[in-house]
Write an enzyme that holds these catalytic residues in place. Structure first.
Site, mmCIF file in Angstrom:
data_model
loop_
_atom_site.group_PDB
_atom_site.id
_atom_site.type_symbol
_atom_site.label_atom_id
_atom_site.label_comp_id
_atom_site.label_asym_id
_atom_site.label_seq_id
_atom_site.Cartn_x
_atom_site.Cartn_y
_atom_site.Cartn_z
ATOM 1 N N LYS A 156 -40.664 -6.677 1.450
ATOM 2 C CA LYS A 156 -41.761 -6.703 2.417
ATOM 3 C C LYS A 156 -42.419 -5.336 2.332
ATOM 4 O O LYS A 156 -41.956 -4.372 2.913
ATOM 5 C CB LYS A 156 -41.233 -6.983 3.826
ATOM 6 C CG LYS A 156 -42.294 -7.527 4.795
ATOM 7 C CD LYS A 156 -43.480 -6.615 5.069
ATOM 8 C CE LYS A 156 -43.061 -5.372 5.824
ATOM 9 N NZ LYS A 156 -44.263 -4.492 6.142
ATOM 10 N N GLY A 208 -39.892 5.186 5.173
ATOM 11 C CA GLY A 208 -41.053 5.386 6.022
ATOM 12 C C GLY A 208 -40.849 6.516 7.011
ATOM 13 O O GLY A 208 -40.115 7.475 6.751
ATOM 14 N N GLU A 230 -34.658 6.029 4.402
ATOM 15 C CA GLU A 230 -35.279 7.132 3.673
ATOM 16 C C GLU A 230 -36.519 7.533 4.455
ATOM 17 O O GLU A 230 -37.553 6.867 4.382
ATOM 18 C CB GLU A 230 -35.647 6.697 2.251
ATOM 19 C CG GLU A 230 -34.458 6.341 1.385
ATOM 20 C CD GLU A 230 -34.855 6.082 -0.052
ATOM 21 O OE1 GLU A 230 -35.970 6.476 -0.450
ATOM 22 O OE2 GLU A 230 -34.055 5.471 -0.773
ATOM 23 N N LEU A 231 -36.414 8.636 5.197
ATOM 24 C CA LEU A 231 -37.451 8.982 6.159
ATOM 25 C C LEU A 231 -38.207 10.243 5.734
ATOM 26 O O LEU A 231 -38.233 10.594 4.572
ATOM 27 C CB LEU A 231 -36.823 9.106 7.553
ATOM 28 C CG LEU A 231 -35.971 7.891 7.973
ATOM 29 C CD1 LEU A 231 -35.358 8.102 9.349
ATOM 30 C CD2 LEU A 231 -36.779 6.611 7.923
ATOM 31 N N GLU A 363 -43.713 16.804 9.895
ATOM 32 C CA GLU A 363 -44.251 16.333 8.621
ATOM 33 C C GLU A 363 -45.755 16.139 8.754
ATOM 34 O O GLU A 363 -46.223 15.339 9.565
ATOM 35 C CB GLU A 363 -43.592 15.015 8.220
ATOM 36 C CG GLU A 363 -44.047 14.509 6.864
ATOM 37 C CD GLU A 363 -43.300 13.257 6.444
ATOM 38 O OE1 GLU A 363 -42.843 13.191 5.280
ATOM 39 O OE2 GLU A 363 -43.164 12.332 7.278
#
Length: 461
Positions: A156, A208, A230-231, A363
Site C-alpha cells: 500500500k 514515514g 522506519e521513521l 526533521e
C-alpha cells in the site's frame, strides 16, 4: 472514497489517478495473499532467489517508464529517478545473494543422542507501507527479503506515489510468481489503519513520519503484532579540524540538498570546529548557490520541486524560527517558482544557528543546510545527541580512531566516517529513539520476516 488524484509538483497537471481498493477487492487480495504464502513456503530458497531476480530484471527493463512515474508524482529529477531504479536493483540483488546462508537452519553443537536446529519460517502476509521520497528503495527494503523468506507482500504505497506499488506487482507477475505473491492496493489513512488490525496481516513495515508510526502502532493495539518502523531523522554531521576539507564540503552539501533534502537520512544540521568554521561557510555558499531549479525532466535541473503542496510554507517557518533566534541567512530561505511553475524551495544556507532552533531539533525534510560552530569533539557529540531522533550521523575526519570513539557514543542507527546520506544493503538499516524500531536489509533484515522454530530431535534412547 473518491478517485485519488496526484498532482505533478512541477506542472500542476494530473500525474496519477487511482481508484481506491473496495472492501470486497481487499478481501480478495488478502485471500489470494494467504494462498501465495502456501505456494512460496513450498518453494526452496533457491527457487525464490531465482523468482526475485526475474522480477528485478522485469523492473529494470522498464527503467525509463518507472523513473518518469517517480518524477511526475513527486518531482525528483529524472536522472536521480533512474538512479533509484538502479539502487533498488542493487539492494534486491544483495539480499538475494545472502538469502540461502541467512535463511539456512542454525545447527547447534553436537549433543550425544540428539540433533538440535533452529529453523527460520516465514511469517505469512507482510503489509508494506513505503514512503514517497524514495518510492522504490523504501518498498524494496520489505518486498525483496519478505519474498525471499517465503512471505507474500501487499504494497500500500504512499498517496503521493501510488503508481510505484503497481510496478512491483506487475514485475512479480511477469516473473511467474505464484498468484498473490506481490499485490498493490490503494487505501486512505483510515482504511490502512483498519487493515493493520486485520488478523490476516502477519507483519507490517511502515516507512514515514514519527506521527504515522505512532498511528500504525495504535492501529495494532489489540494484536500481538511487532511493527517495523522506519521513521524520520534530524541527522547531524561533525566537521573535525583534521578533515579532508574540499571533499567534506562537497559531500555535505550534496548530502543536504540531494532529492531537495527530502530524505530521512539527509544531512540536516552541521557542527563545524571553530578553527574551520568561517572557511567552511565560505566554501559551502557557492555550491549551494549553484543548484539549478527547473523542470525535473530536464537534464539541466539539479534541484527538483517539493513533493507535498503544504511543505514549502512549513520550510519558510523553519527559516523564520532560526533567524528569529539569531541565525544569519546566507542564501535562499523562500518558496519560489521557475517560469511561473512548480512548488520549489530555494537551496538554503543558514549559519550561526542556535541549538534551540527548530531546524536543529526537528526533521525539516527540505533543502536546508544549517551550520553552527563548536569548540571540541565533546561539544559536537553533546549537540549531535541532543535530539529525539537518531537515524544517522556522520563524522568528517582523517583520524579513524577519532571517528570510532565518537561513533561508539553517538545515538544513531548508522554512523558514517567521511560519507553521509547513503545505505549499504550489507549493513542493517535501523533507527533509535523516535527514528524507529526494527531492522531492514543485511542478514539481520531476515530476522523480522521469519519466526524461529526449535527442532529438537532425540535420535536414540
Amino acid at each position: 472514497m473518491s478517485t485519488h488524484i496526484v498532482d505533478n509538483p512541477y506542472t500542476g497537471d494530473v500525474a496519477a489517478s487511482v481508484e481506491p481498493t473496495t472492501p470486497a477487492q481487499l478481501d480478495a487480495v488478502l485471500e489470494k495473499a494467504r494462498g501465495a504464502t502456501r505456494a512460496l513456503r513450498a518453494m526452496s530458497v533457491d527457487e525464490r532467489v531465482k523468482l526475485v531476480l526475474r522480477a528485478c530484471e522485469a523492473m529494470e527493463k522498464n527503467t525509463d517508464a518507472i523513473a518518469r512515474d517517480i518524477t511526475r508524482q513527486m518531482g525528483k529529477p529524472l536522472s536521480q529517478a533512474r538512479g533509484e531504479v538502479g539502487g533498488m536493483a542493487g539492494r534486491l540483488r544483495h539480499m538475494a545473494s545472502i538469502a540461502a546462508e541467512s535463511l539456512a537452519d542454525i545447527v547447534l553443537p553436537p549433543k550425544e543422542g540428539f540433533e538440535r536446529r533452529i529453523a527460520k519460517e516465514p511469517l505469512g502476509v507482510v503489509l508494506d507501507l513505503p514512503a514517497w521520497n524514495y518510492p522504490l528503495l523504501t518498498a524494496v527494503n520489505a518486498v525483496a527479503p519478505a519474498v525471499l523468506a517465503g512471505n507474500a507482500v501487499i504494497v500500500k504505497h504512499s498517496p503521493r506515489t501510488p503508481l510505484c506499488g503497481e510496478h512491483f506487482a506487475r514485475a512479480f507477475a511477469e516473473a511467474g510468481a505464484p498468484p498473490g505473491t506481490v499485490q498493490a492496493i490503494f487505501l486512505d489513512y483510515a482504511a490502512t489503519e483498519k487493515l493493520v488490525g486485520d488478523a490476516r496481516i502477519d507483519h507490517v513495515l511502515f516507512t514515514g513520519s514519527v506521527l504515522g508510526g505512532h498511528k500504525m502502532q495504535a492501529a495494532a493495539k489489540d494484536r500481538f503484532l511487532h511493527i517495523g518502523l522506519e521513521l524520520g531523522g534530524n541527522d547531524p554531521a561533525y566537521v573535525a579540524p583534521d578533515c579532508d576539507f574540499d571533499k567534506t564540503v562537497e559531500n555535505i552539501v550534496d548530502g543536504a540538498m540531494y532529492n531537495a533534502g527530502q530524505s530521512c537520512c539527509a544531512v540536516e544540521r552541521v557542527y563545524v570546529h571553530q578553527s574551520l568554521y568561517q572557511r567552511f561557510v565560505d566554501a559551502v555558499e557557492p555550491l549551494v548557490r549553484a543548484y539549478v531549479l527547473g523542470d525535473p525532466e530536464s537534464d539541466k535541473t539539479t534541484l527538483g520541486p517539493i513533493a507535498q503542496p503544504w511543505h514549502p510554507a512549513e520550510l519558510e517557518t523553519f527559516v523564520r524560527d532560526a533567524t528569529g533566534r539569531g541565525a544569519k541567512l546566507v542564501h535562499g530561505g523562500r518558496a519560489t517558482q521557475v517560469n511561473g511553475k512548480g512548488r520549489f524551495f530555494e537551496p538554503t544556507l543558514l549559519k550561526d544557528v542556535s541549538a534551540d532552533a527548530r531546524v536543529m531539533r526537528e526533521e525539516s525534510f527540505g533543502p536546508l543546510l544549517p551550520i553552527a560552530p563548536v569548540r571540541s569533539d565533546e561539544e559536537a557529540l553533546a549537540l549531535m545527541n541532543a535530539s529525539s531522533l537518531g537515524l544517522t550521523a556522520s563524522v568528517w575526519t582523517s583520524d579513524r580512531d577519532r571517528a570510532d570513539r565518537l561513533a561508539r557514543q553517538l545515538e544513531a542507527g548508522t554512523v558514517y566516517m567521511n560519507r553521509c546520506d547513503s545505505l549499504d544493503p550489507a549493513l542493517p538499516w535501523s533507527g533509535v529513539k523516535d527514528s524507529g524500531r526494527g531492522v531492514t536489509l543485511s542478514a539481520l533484515g531476515f530476522d523480522s520476516l521469519t519466526r524461529p522454530k526449535a527442532l529438537h530431535y532425540r535420535l536414540r534412547f
